[in-house]
Design a protein around this motif. Structure first.
Motif, PDB file in Angstrom:
ATOM      1  N   PRO A  65       0.849  -1.204   0.000  1.00  0.00           N
ATOM      2  CA  PRO A  65       0.000   0.000   0.000  1.00  0.00           C
ATOM      3  C   PRO A  65       0.877   1.244   0.000  1.00  0.00           C
ATOM      4  O   PRO A  65       1.912   1.292   0.669  1.00  0.00           O
ATOM      5  N   PHE A  66       0.440   2.270  -0.730  1.00  0.00           N
ATOM      6  CA  PHE A  66       1.283   3.431  -0.982  1.00  0.00           C
ATOM      7  C   PHE A  66       0.625   4.697  -0.445  1.00  0.00           C
ATOM      8  O   PHE A  66      -0.477   5.063  -0.881  1.00  0.00           O
ATOM      9  N   ASN A  67       1.281   5.346   0.479  1.00  0.00           N
ATOM     10  CA  ASN A  67       0.797   6.637   0.976  1.00  0.00           C
ATOM     11  C   ASN A  67       1.206   7.738   0.007  1.00  0.00           C
ATOM     12  O   ASN A  67       2.396   7.978  -0.206  1.00  0.00           O
ATOM     13  N   SER A  68       0.207   8.407  -0.576  1.00  0.00           N
ATOM     14  CA  SER A  68       0.496   9.527  -1.460  1.00  0.00           C
ATOM     15  C   SER A  68       0.096  10.832  -0.772  1.00  0.00           C
ATOM     16  O   SER A  68      -0.527  10.824   0.293  1.00  0.00           O
ATOM     17  N   VAL A  69       0.435  11.964  -1.373  1.00  0.00           N
ATOM     18  CA  VAL A  69       0.090  13.255  -0.772  1.00  0.00           C
ATOM     19  C   VAL A  69      -1.415  13.484  -0.746  1.00  0.00           C
ATOM     20  O   VAL A  69      -1.914  14.311   0.020  1.00  0.00           O
ATOM     21  N   ASP A  70      -2.151  12.760  -1.590  1.00  0.00           N
ATOM     22  CA  ASP A  70      -3.602  12.939  -1.656  1.00  0.00           C
ATOM     23  C   ASP A  70      -4.394  11.795  -1.045  1.00  0.00           C
ATOM     24  O   ASP A  70      -5.626  11.875  -0.969  1.00  0.00           O
ATOM     25  N   ALA A  71      -3.735  10.732  -0.642  1.00  0.00           N
ATOM     26  CA  ALA A  71      -4.470   9.590  -0.088  1.00  0.00           C
ATOM     27  C   ALA A  71      -3.588   8.847   0.911  1.00  0.00           C
ATOM     28  O   ALA A  71      -2.515   8.358   0.555  1.00  0.00           O
ATOM     29  N   THR A  72      -4.055   8.778   2.142  1.00  0.00           N
ATOM     30  CA  THR A  72      -3.355   8.033   3.186  1.00  0.00           C
ATOM     31  C   THR A  72      -4.018   6.678   3.338  1.00  0.00           C
ATOM     32  O   THR A  72      -5.212   6.591   3.657  1.00  0.00           O
ATOM     33  N   VAL A  73      -3.257   5.619   3.071  1.00  0.00           N
ATOM     34  CA  VAL A  73      -3.829   4.274   3.140  1.00  0.00           C
ATOM     35  C   VAL A  73      -3.150   3.427   4.216  1.00  0.00           C
ATOM     36  O   VAL A  73      -3.598   2.309   4.490  1.00  0.00           O
ATOM     37  N   ARG A  74      -2.099   3.963   4.843  1.00  0.00           N
ATOM     38  CA  ARG A  74      -1.349   3.177   5.820  1.00  0.00           C
ATOM     39  C   ARG A  74      -1.018   4.062   7.022  1.00  0.00           C
ATOM     40  O   ARG A  74      -0.309   5.057   6.888  1.00  0.00           O
ATOM     41  N   VAL A  75      -1.554   3.732   8.187  1.00  0.00           N
ATOM     42  CA  VAL A  75      -1.324   4.496   9.408  1.00  0.00           C
ATOM     43  C   VAL A  75      -0.917   3.514  10.509  1.00  0.00           C
ATOM     44  O   VAL A  75      -1.482   2.419  10.623  1.00  0.00           O
ATOM     45  N   ASN A  76       0.047   3.908  11.311  1.00  0.00           N
ATOM     46  CA  ASN A  76       0.548   3.040  12.389  1.00  0.00           C
ATOM     47  C   ASN A  76       0.995   1.679  11.853  1.00  0.00           C
ATOM     48  O   ASN A  76       0.789   0.639  12.481  1.00  0.00           O
ATOM     49  N   ASP A  77       1.577   1.702  10.681  1.00  0.00           N
ATOM     50  CA  ASP A  77       2.069   0.471  10.053  1.00  0.00           C
ATOM     51  C   ASP A  77       3.329   0.823   9.276  1.00  0.00           C
ATOM     52  O   ASP A  77       3.610   2.000   9.025  1.00  0.00           O
ATOM     53  N   THR A  78       4.096  -0.176   8.894  1.00  0.00           N
ATOM     54  CA  THR A  78       5.371   0.047   8.220  1.00  0.00           C
ATOM     55  C   THR A  78       5.429  -0.735   6.913  1.00  0.00           C
ATOM     56  O   THR A  78       4.616  -1.636   6.681  1.00  0.00           O
TER      57      THR A  78
END
Length: 356
Positions: A141-154
């Motif tokens: 999963p890819f965190n982009s400037v417009d969409a956060t898809v991964r939080v508290n994960d690595t």
């Protein structure tokens, strides 16, 4: 752009419409050395005996790569999946084609062996048994400037050979460029997705896709380039994401294999790519994120140049396209200059300035 030479073009009534690139065929003097590289590259061994080695990706094909024991290393040809026995019956009528024969390779099926105008073997195959797909990891999963898809994960991609999913495409260089392009569009229904031209308008490279109708097909399954002798350029294998490409580069370097070019993103086809050489110097490409076209997408025309090969990444090194001259190739060059309508001294000089 005014064109001075007929372009590769769709055939109005092809003999068949191939539905997949099934496998590649190589000859090698050392099967163990070939297997070592291909396993490190990400292909999985299906079977190996004293004479042949079969490998696959994770997709549901019984194999996509065969290595036959021989005294000299060479690329032999490839197999194209067609859509039934009636297709084989039609192709068996092509001059020089074999009769329909039962395949004793993994998955079985029936095939017709043909030889294209440049001397490469082209098998038409149908009726192979399907095999179960193998598991491979999901794209990260890819965190982009417009969409956060991964939080508290690595992100921790596995440190292992990249999982090759499928064989994607094959690229060949040809002296008889126009005739060979026409043969594949006529007999297997290939569609030119993009054509690169020389300054005089003559075609230099054709990126050709399968005609799957409204089903999206890879931008190119077969690419043909003007050269001075028929030779293998490279083959390409799809992996799940850019992390697989990066991890593959790291591990292949650690194993001591020779890097050829990358990482970068192509312009025509848009793939993110990385190229490696096998023990005999033949190039193999990891790629992901390629373009997909349906049959109604028209052919694009572009001027060929070294700069036109990538949007970003290292500029294509001259070693990538520099020919390996031998006495046999020099003799073949002289013969081809005399007989091939596609090859002239002027064209050779132009290609040398661009790529050699």
């Amino acid at each position: 752009m005014k064109l001075t030479t007929a372009q590769p073009a769709r055939h109005p009534h092809p003999t068949t419409k191939a539905s997949a690139l099934a496998y590649l065929i190589f000859e090698r003097p050392d099967l163990e050395k070939a297997e070592h590289f291909l396993n490190d590259f990400g292909l999985l061994t299906v079977s190996r005996d004293a004479e042949r080695l079969f490998l696959r990706g994770t997709a549901g094909s019984p194999f996509c790569y065969v290595v036959c024991k021989a005294a000299t290393a060479r690329f032999v040809g490839f197999g194209l999946q067609v859509n039934g026995r009636s297709d084989l019956e039609a192709l068996a009528k092509v001059p020089g084609a074999s009769d329909i024969e039962l395949s004793d390779w993994p998955g079985g099926g029936y095939r017709v062996r043909l030889t294209d105008p440049s001397g490469f073997r082209a098998d038409a195959i149908t009726g192979r048994a399907t095999v179960a797909s193998l598991p491979h990891r999901s794209p990260l999963p890819f965190n982009s400037v417009d969409a956060t898809v991964r939080v508290n994960d690595t992100q921790r991609p596995p440190a292992c050979a990249p999982e090759v999913v499928k064989l994607g495409h094959i690229v060949l260089e040809l002296a008889d460029y126009q005739q060979t392009c026409a043969w594949y569009t006529q007999h297997f229904g290939f569609i030119p997705s993009d054509v690169q031209t020389l300054p005089d308008g003559s075609p230099a490279v054709a990126f050709m896709r399968l005609d799957l109708g409204t089903t999206p097909a890879d931008h190119h399954t077969l690419a043909l380039a003007q050269g001075f002798v028929p030779t293998y350029s490279h083959s390409a294998y799809e992996v799940v994401d850019t992390d697989a490409i990066g991890m593959g580069q790291r591990l292949l370097r650690e194993e001591g294999w020779t890097h050829s070019w990358g990482i970068g993103r192509h312009i025509l086809g848009s793939q993110i790519f990385d190229y490696w050489q096998d023990p005999w110097g033949d190039k193999h490409e990891h790629y992901c994120d390629g373009d997909l076209f349906t049959a109604d997408k028209p052919t694009g025309l572009h001027t060929v140049s070294r700069e036109a090969m990538a949007q970003w990444g290292p500029k294509m090194p001259r070693s990538f396209t520099k020919p390996k001259f031998t006495a046999a190739k020099l003799l073949a060059l002289v013969r081809n200059l005399r007989r091939s309508p596609d090859l002239t001294v002027k064209k050779l000089v132009t290609l040398a300035k661009l790529f050699a």
